[in-house]
Design a protein around this motif. Structure first.
Motif, mmCIF file in Angstrom:
data_model
loop_
_atom_site.group_PDB
_atom_site.id
_atom_site.type_symbol
_atom_site.label_atom_id
_atom_site.label_comp_id
_atom_site.label_asym_id
_atom_site.label_seq_id
_atom_site.Cartn_x
_atom_site.Cartn_y
_atom_site.Cartn_z
ATOM 1 N N VAL A 161 8.908 18.649 12.131
ATOM 2 C CA VAL A 161 7.896 17.958 12.931
ATOM 3 C C VAL A 161 7.868 16.491 12.524
ATOM 4 O O VAL A 161 8.384 16.112 11.463
ATOM 5 C CB VAL A 161 6.483 18.577 12.767
ATOM 6 N N ARG A 162 7.246 15.686 13.372
ATOM 7 C CA ARG A 162 7.093 14.269 13.074
ATOM 8 C C ARG A 162 5.781 13.780 13.657
ATOM 9 O O ARG A 162 5.267 14.332 14.641
ATOM 10 C CB ARG A 162 8.248 13.467 13.652
ATOM 11 N N LEU A 186 3.136 23.857 18.767
ATOM 12 C CA LEU A 186 3.686 22.555 19.153
ATOM 13 C C LEU A 186 4.722 22.713 20.258
ATOM 14 O O LEU A 186 4.821 21.855 21.145
ATOM 15 C CB LEU A 186 4.314 21.867 17.936
ATOM 16 N N LEU A 203 1.547 21.079 7.926
ATOM 17 C CA LEU A 203 2.182 19.927 8.569
ATOM 18 C C LEU A 203 3.001 19.115 7.576
ATOM 19 O O LEU A 203 4.076 18.608 7.921
ATOM 20 C CB LEU A 203 1.130 19.064 9.251
ATOM 21 N N THR A 210 13.232 21.422 21.440
ATOM 22 C CA THR A 210 12.057 21.467 22.317
ATOM 23 C C THR A 210 12.381 22.055 23.675
ATOM 24 O O THR A 210 11.471 22.353 24.461
ATOM 25 C CB THR A 210 11.467 20.064 22.528
ATOM 26 N N GLU A 269 6.908 18.537 8.072
ATOM 27 C CA GLU A 269 7.403 17.161 8.193
ATOM 28 C C GLU A 269 8.496 16.912 7.152
ATOM 29 O O GLU A 269 9.532 16.307 7.459
ATOM 30 C CB GLU A 269 6.244 16.173 8.022
ATOM 31 N N TYR A 313 0.997 15.281 15.904
ATOM 32 C CA TYR A 313 2.284 15.771 15.419
ATOM 33 C C TYR A 313 3.013 16.490 16.559
ATOM 34 O O TYR A 313 2.391 17.137 17.403
ATOM 35 C CB TYR A 313 2.090 16.731 14.239
ATOM 36 N N ALA A 314 4.340 16.375 16.559
ATOM 37 C CA ALA A 314 5.172 17.036 17.567
ATOM 38 C C ALA A 314 6.421 17.580 16.898
ATOM 39 O O ALA A 314 6.770 17.188 15.772
ATOM 40 C CB ALA A 314 5.554 16.054 18.672
ATOM 41 N N LEU A 315 7.084 18.488 17.591
ATOM 42 C CA LEU A 315 8.359 18.976 17.082
ATOM 43 C C LEU A 315 9.354 17.827 16.985
ATOM 44 O O LEU A 315 9.370 16.929 17.825
ATOM 45 C CB LEU A 315 8.922 20.044 18.013
ATOM 46 N N GLU A 316 10.186 17.878 15.982
ATOM 47 C CA GLU A 316 11.292 16.929 15.853
ATOM 48 C C GLU A 316 12.421 17.406 16.771
ATOM 49 O O GLU A 316 13.053 18.439 16.507
ATOM 50 C CB GLU A 316 11.775 16.871 14.408
ATOM 51 N N LEU A 351 4.516 25.775 14.551
ATOM 52 C CA LEU A 351 5.677 25.348 15.323
ATOM 53 C C LEU A 351 5.627 25.893 16.748
ATOM 54 O O LEU A 351 5.944 25.184 17.719
ATOM 55 C CB LEU A 351 6.957 25.798 14.624
#
Length: 401
Positions: A59-60, A24, A50, A103, A54, A76-79, A21
């Motif tokens: 994350v997404r 990211l 991951l 973020t 998710e 993948y990126a932070l939600e 996390l």
């Protein structure tokens, strides 16, 4: 259920989750392979991390990588909507509020001007109105905000709960104010001095990034300093560490009854309110009207462009005045870095910074590096958001619970 202890699979999984996390957060979208390389995790373990994140809504998947032969890797990126935090910057003239997603992206802002003369609205009502304005602008509700950090002049005395060193802030001096705010708001609320929050912003994203020991001198409505020692803000016994406007300094009469005066020698020597009279004394003919910080910023911006004449004299005299107070801080703390911040300083630019540095070299034995603050877009609010987000991330990124 038994709590996890160091070394258990549960704790190790949580450590791996947090590492991913944080990566990211720092780098933006990453592939499973890249996360594995940066953390040292195997591909299967990185895939498990991951998948867990998710499923937890942290994350997404955001697409695939491009620019290399073969099929692109999933990124993948932070939600962003995993959590929200808010900050408030409170002055006598207005309250500015902002909400950011996990973020750090600001998703809603609001500014509440000063209450009209005779208005009965108190501090609690104004705080909730400002927060609700930012929340509404973000398309959220109060319940979506996990934490709020409020920045004010002065500091709340931890032993009494009263706001000290800020008699000019109306409606904020009730001993029950903090309790009333806690009852009115559904999220944890923290408070800090406005200049301390500027130092947080500069340390996290600005001129003091990575510095464990530095002094920040701030000039806007008042003169203040933030003292960062060993990477931590030094707030003092009553929260008053850094209230350098009250500092007795050469060049002014000794000020007594500073609580009633709401200022001391350094404020009288180098506060923003001194600039208009000083400019006229030195021969500046066109001194603008308006609030002192704004007038000071205009005068110093003009002085930055002057090689001769009264504006250069203004820069030199004011630089000496700033260095006079700074010399005491440098002699006591011996910091590696001094950050000059606030519109009543930074508009003077490199010429004013150089003048302060030259004078400080004559007045102090230590030789700290002197820089201008680089967080110029509402640094108090930026620092409040940084603090609120740091605590929020510690909460929502902890997958061991």
């Amino acid at each position: 259920m038994a709590q996890g202890v160091p070394g258990t699979p549960r704790v190790l999984r949580a450590m791996n989750d947090r590492a991913a996390l944080d990566l990211l957060l720092e780098h933006g979208p990453l592939s499973r392979t890249r996360i594995g390389a940066l953390t040292g995790l195997s591909k299967p373990t990185a895939s498990q991390v991951l998948a867990r994140l998710e499923e937890a809504g942290l994350v997404r998947a955001t697409g695939t990588s491009t620019g290399r032969p073969g099929p692109g890797a999933r990124l993948y990126a932070l939600e962003p909507g995993a959590a929200y935090a808010a900050g408030l910057d409170v002055t006598a003239a207005r309250i500015r509020a902002a909400v950011a997603d996990v973020t750090g992206a600001v998703v809603g802002t609001y500014e509440l001007p000063a209450a009209s003369e005779g208005a009965a609205e108190g501090a609690v009502a104004r705080v909730t109105r400002a927060l609700d304005g930012a929340v509404e602008a973000a398309g959220l509700s109060r319940a979506d905000v996990r934490r709020l950090v409020i920045g004010t002049p002065g500091a709340f005395d931890p032993s009494t709960g009263r706001l000290r060193y800020a008699s000019h802030l109306p409606g904020w001096h009730s001993p029950t104010l903090l309790r009333e705010l806690a009852q009115a708001l559904p999220m944890p609320v923290e408070y800090d001095n406005d200049v301390n929050l500027v130092a947080v912003a500069e340390q996290r994203t600005g001129a003091a990034r990575g510095q464990g020991d530095f002094v920040l001198l701030w000039s806007a409505e008042g003169l203040g300093a933030a003292l960062v020692l060993g990477g931590r803000l030094h707030r003092g016994f009553t929260g008053g560490a850094g209230e350098v406007g009250f500092l007795p300094v050469p060049g002014t009469e000794l000020v007594r009854g500073v609580a009633q005066e709401n200022g001391g020698g350094f404020q009288r020597l180098a506060g923003a309110q001194t600039l208009p009279a000083l400019a006229r004394e030195l021969g500046v003919r066109e001194v603008p009207e308006g609030p002192y910080p704004e007038v000071a910023a205009v005068l110093l911006a003009r002085s930055a462009e002057a090689d001769t004449g009264p504006y250069r004299a203004l820069r030199e005299v004011y630089g000496t005045r700033l260095a006079t107070g700074l010399a005491s801080l440098v002699a006591l703390l011996d910091p590696a870095l001094v950050v000059l911040a606030g519109g009543a300083i930074t508009t003077g630019g490199e010429p004013l910074r150089a003048r302060v540095a030259a004078e400080l070299a004559e007045l102090a034995v230590a030789r700290p590096r002197l820089v201008l603050g680089s967080v110029t877009d509402d640094p108090v609010l930026s620092g409040a958001l940084e603090c609120a987000l740091a605590a929020t991330r510690d909460e929502v990124f902890d997958t061991s619970r």
